[in-house]
Design a protein around this motif. Structure first.
Motif, PDB file in Angstrom:
ATOM      1  N   PHE A  18       0.573  -1.257   0.028  1.00  0.00           N
ATOM      2  CA  PHE A  18      -0.138   0.170   0.023  1.00  0.00           C
ATOM      3  C   PHE A  18       1.436   1.224  -0.727  1.00  0.00           C
ATOM      4  O   PHE A  18       0.516   2.061  -0.241  1.00  0.00           O
ATOM      5  CB  PHE A  18      -0.807   0.153   1.105  1.00  0.00           C
ATOM      6  N   PHE A  19       1.929   1.660   0.755  1.00  0.00           N
ATOM      7  CA  PHE A  19       2.851   2.851   0.799  1.00  0.00           C
ATOM      8  C   PHE A  19       3.457   2.465  -0.623  1.00  0.00           C
ATOM      9  O   PHE A  19       4.526   4.074  -0.438  1.00  0.00           O
ATOM     10  CB  PHE A  19       2.983   2.578   2.077  1.00  0.00           C
ATOM     11  N   PRO A  22       0.548   4.203  -3.331  1.00  0.00           N
ATOM     12  CA  PRO A  22      -1.044   4.662  -2.797  1.00  0.00           C
ATOM     13  C   PRO A  22      -2.051   4.942  -3.767  1.00  0.00           C
ATOM     14  O   PRO A  22      -2.568   4.410  -2.894  1.00  0.00           O
ATOM     15  CB  PRO A  22      -0.174   5.920  -2.006  1.00  0.00           C
ATOM     16  N   ASP A  23      -2.120   4.477  -4.653  1.00  0.00           N
ATOM     17  CA  ASP A  23      -2.762   4.422  -5.600  1.00  0.00           C
ATOM     18  C   ASP A  23      -3.052   2.345  -5.735  1.00  0.00           C
ATOM     19  O   ASP A  23      -4.667   2.603  -5.694  1.00  0.00           O
ATOM     20  CB  ASP A  23      -2.654   4.363  -7.096  1.00  0.00           C
ATOM     21  N   THR A  24      -2.629   2.058  -4.959  1.00  0.00           N
ATOM     22  CA  THR A  24      -3.157   0.551  -4.769  1.00  0.00           C
ATOM     23  C   THR A  24      -4.423   0.245  -4.222  1.00  0.00           C
ATOM     24  O   THR A  24      -5.138   1.069  -2.873  1.00  0.00           O
ATOM     25  CB  THR A  24      -1.944  -0.600  -4.272  1.00  0.00           C
ATOM     26  N   ARG A  25      -5.403  -0.229  -4.333  1.00  0.00           N
ATOM     27  CA  ARG A  25      -6.723  -0.481  -4.005  1.00  0.00           C
ATOM     28  C   ARG A  25      -6.589  -2.016  -3.989  1.00  0.00           C
ATOM     29  O   ARG A  25      -6.935  -2.651  -4.999  1.00  0.00           O
ATOM     30  CB  ARG A  25      -7.690   0.184  -4.608  1.00  0.00           C
ATOM     31  N   ARG A  67      -7.010   1.205   1.045  1.00  0.00           N
ATOM     32  CA  ARG A  67      -5.545   1.749   0.801  1.00  0.00           C
ATOM     33  C   ARG A  67      -5.163   2.585   1.655  1.00  0.00           C
ATOM     34  O   ARG A  67      -5.482   2.774   2.615  1.00  0.00           O
ATOM     35  CB  ARG A  67      -6.747   2.584  -0.191  1.00  0.00           C
ATOM     36  N   ALA A  68      -4.109   2.843   1.034  1.00  0.00           N
ATOM     37  CA  ALA A  68      -2.557   3.970   1.830  1.00  0.00           C
ATOM     38  C   ALA A  68      -3.278   4.885   2.767  1.00  0.00           C
ATOM     39  O   ALA A  68      -4.828   5.745   1.630  1.00  0.00           O
ATOM     40  CB  ALA A  68      -1.638   3.949   1.621  1.00  0.00           C
ATOM     41  N   ASN A  69      -3.110   5.937   3.844  1.00  0.00           N
ATOM     42  CA  ASN A  69      -3.708   6.828   4.393  1.00  0.00           C
ATOM     43  C   ASN A  69      -2.598   7.431   3.592  1.00  0.00           C
ATOM     44  O   ASN A  69      -2.095   8.241   4.686  1.00  0.00           O
ATOM     45  CB  ASN A  69      -4.197   6.772   5.841  1.00  0.00           C
ATOM     46  N   ASP A 110       5.598  -5.499 -10.542  1.00  0.00           N
ATOM     47  CA  ASP A 110       5.330  -5.964  -9.434  1.00  0.00           C
ATOM     48  C   ASP A 110       6.200  -4.597  -8.811  1.00  0.00           C
ATOM     49  O   ASP A 110       5.116  -5.113  -7.299  1.00  0.00           O
ATOM     50  CB  ASP A 110       6.519  -6.614  -9.026  1.00  0.00           C
ATOM     51  N   TYR A 111       7.431  -4.609  -7.771  1.00  0.00           N
ATOM     52  CA  TYR A 111       7.780  -3.559  -7.431  1.00  0.00           C
ATOM     53  C   TYR A 111       6.413  -2.379  -6.328  1.00  0.00           C
ATOM     54  O   TYR A 111       6.077  -1.705  -5.449  1.00  0.00           O
ATOM     55  CB  TYR A 111       8.991  -3.323  -7.442  1.00  0.00           C
ATOM     56  N   ALA A 112       6.094  -1.336  -7.947  1.00  0.00           N
ATOM     57  CA  ALA A 112       5.538  -0.496  -8.215  1.00  0.00           C
ATOM     58  C   ALA A 112       4.001  -0.937  -7.558  1.00  0.00           C
ATOM     59  O   ALA A 112       3.344  -0.012  -6.284  1.00  0.00           O
ATOM     60  CB  ALA A 112       5.567   0.183  -9.826  1.00  0.00           C
ATOM     61  N   LYS A 113       3.708  -2.063  -7.080  1.00  0.00           N
ATOM     62  CA  LYS A 113       2.866  -2.267  -6.875  1.00  0.00           C
ATOM     63  C   LYS A 113       3.022  -2.868  -5.391  1.00  0.00           C
ATOM     64  O   LYS A 113       1.828  -3.255  -4.739  1.00  0.00           O
ATOM     65  CB  LYS A 113       2.086  -4.201  -7.657  1.00  0.00           C
ATOM     66  N   GLY A 114       3.858  -2.656  -4.788  1.00  0.00           N
ATOM     67  CA  GLY A 114       4.235  -3.392  -3.265  1.00  0.00           C
ATOM     68  C   GLY A 114       4.618  -4.660  -3.238  1.00  0.00           C
ATOM     69  O   GLY A 114       4.290  -5.192  -2.444  1.00  0.00           O
TER      70      GLY A 114
END
Length: 184
Positions: A18-19, A22-25, A67-69, A110-114
């Motif tokens: 998530f961090f 941060p657009d990851t849902r 998602r990240a706050n 993948d890394y950009a997606k966490g």
């Protein structure tokens, strides 16, 4: 590094997911499948992170989407720790510092997606010496213990592909006008 501070592997994976982007849902079952964990183990950690205010939760039909706050006061610091955990700060420092005219550096895939898949897709925009770039990538791989797949684009090429990168996860790790980790 982060594993010594946070003993829950699931919590660590959630923070990275998530961090870093941060657009990851994501929802509970999708995360459990992705991590290969039980839904209960993931639910416990999602609840802890939500109660701490680090994740926001929104109902979407009959499921909850996390998602990240980004408004949490610790968001920038946790994001920086997540990036450092993956070694992105060292990769960027090693590769960008001595390459020449780099305008933008970002990670995709993948890394950009966490997701820690062991492969970092690094994209540089600018004019650099390709041979020197590949030599630095090899050194950075040894430093972070992960495979790095590098791509150098000219400003024109990036302009052509910009929309595609917007569709995929892309994590800006350095920009000429702002330095490391200012955009994302």
């Amino acid at each position: 590094m982060i594993e010594s501070l946070i003993t829950s592997k699931t919590r660590t994976r959630l923070l990275l997911k998530f961090f870093l982007n941060p657009d990851t849902r994501a929802h509970l079952r999708g995360l459990a499948d992705e991590f290969g964990e039980s839904t209960n183990a993931v639910r416990v950690e999602l609840n802890r992170l939500s109660e701490a205010g680090l994740l926001s939760v929104a109902p979407e039909g009959r499921t909850k989407v996390y998602r990240a706050n980004e408004s949490h006061p610790l968001f920038p610091e946790i994001r920086s720790i997540a990036a450092k955990t993956l070694g992105l700060d060292r990769v960027v420092e090693q590769v960008v510092r001595r390459l020449g005219n780099v305008e933008l550096a970002f990670v995709t895939g993948d890394y950009a997606k966490g997701v820690d898949s062991g492969l970092i897709d690094l994209v540089l925009v600018g004019q650099v010496d390709q041979a020197y770039f590949h030599d630095l990538v090899a050194k950075a791989e040894a430093l972070v213990g992960r495979k790095i797949r590098g791509l150098v684009l000219s400003r024109v090429e990036f302009g052509t592909l910009k929309e595609r990168f917007k569709e995929d996860a892309a994590l800006v790790v350095w920009s000429a006008d702002g330095g490391p980790f200012t955009a994302g």
